[in-house]
Enzyme design. Structure first.
Site, PDB file in Angstrom:
ATOM      1  N   ARG A   9      43.509 -84.873 106.637  1.00 40.36           N
ATOM      2  CA  ARG A   9      42.199 -84.775 105.962  1.00 40.36           C
ATOM      3  C   ARG A   9      41.207 -84.264 106.926  1.00 40.36           C
ATOM      4  NH1 ARG A   9      44.791 -89.125 103.497  1.00 40.36           N
ATOM      5  NH2 ARG A   9      45.574 -88.506 101.303  1.00 40.36           N
ATOM      6  N   LYS A  37      32.161 -72.158 108.055  1.00 43.07           N
ATOM      7  CA  LYS A  37      32.932 -71.471 107.080  1.00 43.07           C
ATOM      8  C   LYS A  37      34.329 -71.170 107.674  1.00 43.07           C
ATOM      9  CE  LYS A  37      29.768 -69.247 103.568  1.00 43.07           C
ATOM     10  NZ  LYS A  37      29.280 -67.991 103.159  1.00 43.07           N
ATOM     11  N   GLU A  72      26.906 -57.242 112.735  1.00 38.18           N
ATOM     12  CA  GLU A  72      26.337 -58.563 112.269  1.00 38.18           C
ATOM     13  C   GLU A  72      24.842 -58.947 113.015  1.00 38.18           C
ATOM     14  OE1 GLU A  72      27.332 -60.108 109.592  1.00 38.18           O
ATOM     15  OE2 GLU A  72      29.485 -59.766 109.527  1.00 38.18           O
ATOM     16  N   LYS A  99      21.188 -67.101 113.030  1.00 41.43           N
ATOM     17  CA  LYS A  99      22.207 -67.662 112.034  1.00 41.43           C
ATOM     18  C   LYS A  99      21.991 -69.054 112.011  1.00 41.43           C
ATOM     19  CE  LYS A  99      26.803 -68.007 110.420  1.00 41.43           C
ATOM     20  NZ  LYS A  99      28.220 -67.384 110.205  1.00 41.43           N
ATOM     21  N   GLU A 142      25.332 -73.036 101.657  1.00 40.60           N
ATOM     22  CA  GLU A 142      24.878 -72.014 100.823  1.00 40.60           C
ATOM     23  C   GLU A 142      24.286 -72.150  99.243  1.00 40.60           C
ATOM     24  OE1 GLU A 142      27.316 -68.501 101.761  1.00 40.60           O
ATOM     25  OE2 GLU A 142      26.741 -67.659  99.859  1.00 40.60           O
ATOM     26  N   ARG A 170      20.880 -69.476 102.690  1.00 44.08           N
ATOM     27  CA  ARG A 170      21.950 -68.812 103.642  1.00 44.08           C
ATOM     28  C   ARG A 170      22.284 -67.514 102.813  1.00 44.08           C
ATOM     29  NH1 ARG A 170      26.977 -72.384 106.510  1.00 44.08           N
ATOM     30  NH2 ARG A 170      27.961 -70.317 107.227  1.00 44.08           N
ATOM     31  N   ASN A 204      24.563 -62.958 103.464  1.00 45.20           N
ATOM     32  CA  ASN A 204      24.987 -62.015 102.930  1.00 45.20           C
ATOM     33  C   ASN A 204      24.378 -60.569 102.620  1.00 45.20           C
ATOM     34  OD1 ASN A 204      26.957 -63.747 102.330  1.00 45.20           O
ATOM     35  ND2 ASN A 204      25.891 -64.714 100.296  1.00 45.20           N
ATOM     36  N   HIS A 228      26.789 -57.444 102.500  1.00 47.41           N
ATOM     37  CA  HIS A 228      28.013 -57.939 102.328  1.00 47.41           C
ATOM     38  C   HIS A 228      28.594 -57.673 100.830  1.00 47.41           C
ATOM     39  CE1 HIS A 228      27.693 -59.712 106.123  1.00 47.41           C
ATOM     40  NE2 HIS A 228      29.046 -60.281 106.143  1.00 47.41           N
ATOM     41  N   HIS A 269      31.639 -55.905 101.180  1.00 45.63           N
ATOM     42  CA  HIS A 269      32.817 -56.529 100.614  1.00 45.63           C
ATOM     43  C   HIS A 269      33.867 -55.593  99.291  1.00 45.63           C
ATOM     44  CE1 HIS A 269      31.741 -60.747 101.831  1.00 45.63           C
ATOM     45  NE2 HIS A 269      32.663 -60.270 102.666  1.00 45.63           N
ATOM     46  N   HIS A 279      35.679 -54.951 109.221  1.00 46.93           N
ATOM     47  CA  HIS A 279      34.591 -55.818 108.377  1.00 46.93           C
ATOM     48  C   HIS A 279      33.186 -55.213 108.521  1.00 46.93           C
ATOM     49  CE1 HIS A 279      32.805 -59.400 106.466  1.00 46.93           C
ATOM     50  NE2 HIS A 279      32.286 -59.490 107.543  1.00 46.93           N
TER      51      HIS A 279
HETATM   52  N1  LIG Z   1      33.651 -67.704 108.976  1.00 50.76           N
HETATM   53  C1  LIG Z   1      32.923 -66.853 108.774  1.00 50.76           C
HETATM   54  O1  LIG Z   1      31.459 -67.354 109.307  1.00 50.76           O
HETATM   55  C2  LIG Z   1      33.096 -65.332 108.928  1.00 50.76           C
HETATM   56  C3  LIG Z   1      32.096 -64.446 109.207  1.00 50.76           C
HETATM   57  C4  LIG Z   1      32.122 -63.245 109.289  1.00 50.76           C
HETATM   58  C5  LIG Z   1      33.548 -62.603 109.415  1.00 50.76           C
HETATM   59  N2  LIG Z   1      34.626 -63.649 109.398  1.00 50.76           N
HETATM   60  C6  LIG Z   1      35.874 -63.201 109.120  1.00 50.76           C
HETATM   61  O2  LIG Z   1      36.087 -62.695 110.688  1.00 50.76           O
HETATM   62  C7  LIG Z   1      37.429 -61.979 110.752  1.00 50.76           C
HETATM   63  C8  LIG Z   1      37.285 -60.659 111.588  1.00 50.76           C
HETATM   64  O3  LIG Z   1      37.178 -61.244 112.818  1.00 50.76           O
HETATM   65  P1  LIG Z   1      37.054 -60.265 113.923  1.00 50.76           P
HETATM   66  O4  LIG Z   1      36.169 -59.028 113.806  1.00 50.76           O
HETATM   67  O5  LIG Z   1      36.743 -60.975 115.296  1.00 50.76           O
HETATM   68  O6  LIG Z   1      38.641 -59.586 113.982  1.00 50.76           O
HETATM   69  P2  LIG Z   1      39.890 -60.518 114.685  1.00 50.76           P
HETATM   70  O7  LIG Z   1      39.772 -61.856 114.620  1.00 50.76           O
HETATM   71  O8  LIG Z   1      40.940 -59.759 113.934  1.00 50.76           O
HETATM   72  O9  LIG Z   1      39.992 -59.481 116.091  1.00 50.76           O
HETATM   73  C9  LIG Z   1      40.059 -58.227 116.304  1.00 50.76           C
HETATM   74  C10 LIG Z   1      41.322 -57.954 117.337  1.00 50.76           C
HETATM   75  O10 LIG Z   1      40.723 -58.111 118.522  1.00 50.76           O
HETATM   76  C11 LIG Z   1      41.741 -58.853 119.218  1.00 50.76           C
HETATM   77  N3  LIG Z   1      41.161 -59.647 120.062  1.00 50.76           N
HETATM   78  C12 LIG Z   1      40.415 -60.675 119.964  1.00 50.76           C
HETATM   79  N4  LIG Z   1      39.617 -61.116 121.106  1.00 50.76           N
HETATM   80  C13 LIG Z   1      40.160 -60.272 122.147  1.00 50.76           C
HETATM   81  C14 LIG Z   1      39.593 -60.046 123.455  1.00 50.76           C
HETATM   82  N5  LIG Z   1      38.840 -60.873 123.909  1.00 50.76           N
HETATM   83  N6  LIG Z   1      40.325 -59.091 124.174  1.00 50.76           N
HETATM   84  C15 LIG Z   1      41.285 -58.130 123.570  1.00 50.76           C
HETATM   85  N7  LIG Z   1      41.587 -58.223 122.267  1.00 50.76           N
HETATM   86  C16 LIG Z   1      41.128 -59.336 121.604  1.00 50.76           C
HETATM   87  C17 LIG Z   1      42.620 -59.683 118.068  1.00 50.76           C
HETATM   88  O11 LIG Z   1      43.748 -60.069 118.547  1.00 50.76           O
HETATM   89  C18 LIG Z   1      42.418 -58.622 117.056  1.00 50.76           C
HETATM   90  O12 LIG Z   1      43.460 -57.835 117.105  1.00 50.76           O
HETATM   91  C19 LIG Z   1      37.735 -61.624 108.965  1.00 50.76           C
HETATM   92  O13 LIG Z   1      38.737 -62.456 108.799  1.00 50.76           O
HETATM   93  C20 LIG Z   1      36.321 -62.084 108.383  1.00 50.76           C
HETATM   94  O14 LIG Z   1      36.581 -62.419 107.223  1.00 50.76           O
HETATM   95  C21 LIG Z   1      34.193 -64.924 109.094  1.00 50.76           C
END
Ligand SMILES: NC(=O)c1ccc[n+]([C@@H]2O[C@H](COP(=O)([O-])OP(=O)(O)OC[C@H]3O[C@@H](n4cnc5c(N)ncnc54)[C@H](O)[C@@H]3O)[C@@H](O)[C@H]2O)c1
Length: 347
Positions: free
Chosen positions: A119, A141, A183, A219, A229, A233, A237, A240, A244, A262
């Site tokens: 939990r 999130k 972003e 942010k 949100e 907040r 978006n 987005h 999306h 993304h």
């Molecule tokens: N929680 C939130 O508020 C929020 C906001 C925006 C996006 N997201 C989510 O974030 C995700 C995308 O995140 P992302 O763009 O970081 O992608 P990701 O986590 O897939 O990372 C991108 C790639 O880079 C590699 N990688 C990571 N760090 C590295 C480093 N320092 N050196 C070499 N390789 C590295 C990873 O293995 C991966 O293959 C999506 O799932 C999206 O929905 C969440």
């Protein structure tokens, strides 16, 4: 990044407040900021250089490293279960800790695992991509996808600490580095003209420390005013809604392993929401300068259909964020069909 020293920000959310340390070399000094004398599950993915998770594990009294496959497909129930199982097998209890070391995928997955294990247990986020440093690591999130539907099952679970070590970006592939900057451009367009001007005029590699800090400050201020949100907040978006939709049709998602990232989809999604033609032109100039897409061919009817199913659309209505000019925004609730002209479709 030569002149970047670092900073400490605090997310002020009452009893859920936490520090955000932005500092070169901070990952190997995590022990200075967190209590690591307990069981620690360090969650990472196969694409993140293994030395980062190891660096964290080496500072802990008793750690296990959980490595999931890289890519969006790891934000699934199947992988979530393997993470939770390894936490259980490691004997983790209520007082123990999950540390995410990776991008947004690892952060969202590990954060959600921490939110539901017994939990809810402590969670620390150590983002290693520009996207996760600038955006996803703060705000609480967490989520996994359900089939092709992104982020549909999740929780608000604030981390206890966020450690942003820009040195980890040295290994990040260029396309991922640029993808995350979308972003930050978003933050600049919504509220920070000085941040936007960095993208127009300066060397982003040199200024990455400031880009991260300015984006996080923006942010943070929004999340502090509206943690879950209910109103404000929604500004985050911006880009987005259409983004999306494009991501659903052309993005890397579910079983699809090639396509747009993304941030690239968000970049495209922001363009029609900018009301000033002159500003739109400047933004396209920034995208070209960075190597972000300025247009993509896609099936507009399919994108519109995706937006109708957007989890933020209710009874066919959706709140979109428009930017009338640099540094300001407003929310507008319209029927999803009203997005047609913004997609360049017939009214
Ligand atoms: N929680 C939130 O508020 C929020 C906001 C925006 C996006 N997201 C989510 O974030 C995700 C995308 O995140 P992302 O763009 O970081 O992608 P990701 O986590 O897939 O990372 C991108 C790639 O880079 C590699 N990688 C990571 N760090 C590295 C480093 N320092 N050196 C070499 N390789 C590295 C990873 O293995 C991966 O293959 C999506 O799932 C999206 O929905 C969440």
């Amino acid at each position: 990044m030569s002149d970047f020293i670092g900073t400490k920000l605090t997310m002020n959310l009452g009893e859920r407040s936490y520090d955000i340390i932005v500092k070169r070399g901070s990952l190997e000094n995590l022990y200075q900021f967190a209590r690591l004398d307990r069981r620690v599950a360090v969650v990472t993915d196969s694409g993140v250089p293994a030395q980062y998770a190891q660096m964290v594990a080496d500072q802990c009294k008793d750690a296990t490293i959980i490595t999931v496959p890289q890519g969006e497909a790891s934000k699934s129930f199947k992988i979530l279960e393997t993470v939770l199982r390894q936490m259980l097998d490691f004997g983790m209890g209520r007082g123990d800790l999950v540390v995410a070391v990776g991008g947004g995928v690892v952060g969202d997955l590990a954060g959600f695992a921490a939110s539901i294990y017994m939990r809810g247990i402590d969670f620390i986020n150590c983002p290693t991509t520009t996207l996760s440093m600038i955006d996803s690591s703060i705000g609480g999130k967490t989520a996994v996808d359900l089939g092709d539907t992104k982020n549909i099952v999740g929780a608000f679970w604030q981390p206890k600490l966020v450690i942003v070590d820009p040195d980890t970006l040295s290994t990040l592939p260029r396309r991922h580095f640029i993808n995350g900057l979308a972003e930050a451009i978003k933050a600049g367009l919504l509220a920070d003209p000085e941040l936007f001007s960095i993208f127009e005029k300066e060397d982003v590699d040199d200024r990455i420390g400031d880009i991260i800090c300015r984006s996080l400050r923006f942010k943070k201020s929004i999340v502090e005013q509206d943690e879950t949100e209910q109103g404000m907040r929604k500004a985050l978006n911006f880009g987005h809604t259409i983004g999306h939709g494009i991501e659903a049709v052309k993005g890397i998602k579910g079983r699809r392993t090639t396509g747009l990232f993304h941030g690239e989809c968000v970049a495209l999604g922001m363009l029609p929401m900018i009301e000033s033609k002159a500003l739109q032109k400047r933004v396209r100039g920034v995208y070209r300068r960075l190597g972000l897409p300025t247009r993509t061919a896609y099936d507009k009817e399919k994108v519109l259909a995706e937006m109708l199913h957007d989890k933020k659309a209710q009874d066919g209505q959706i709140t979109i964020i428009k930017v009338p000019g640099l540094g300001c925004w407003r929310a507008e609730t319209i029927p999803v069909e009203g997005l047609r002209p913004l997609l360049g479709m017939e009214d």
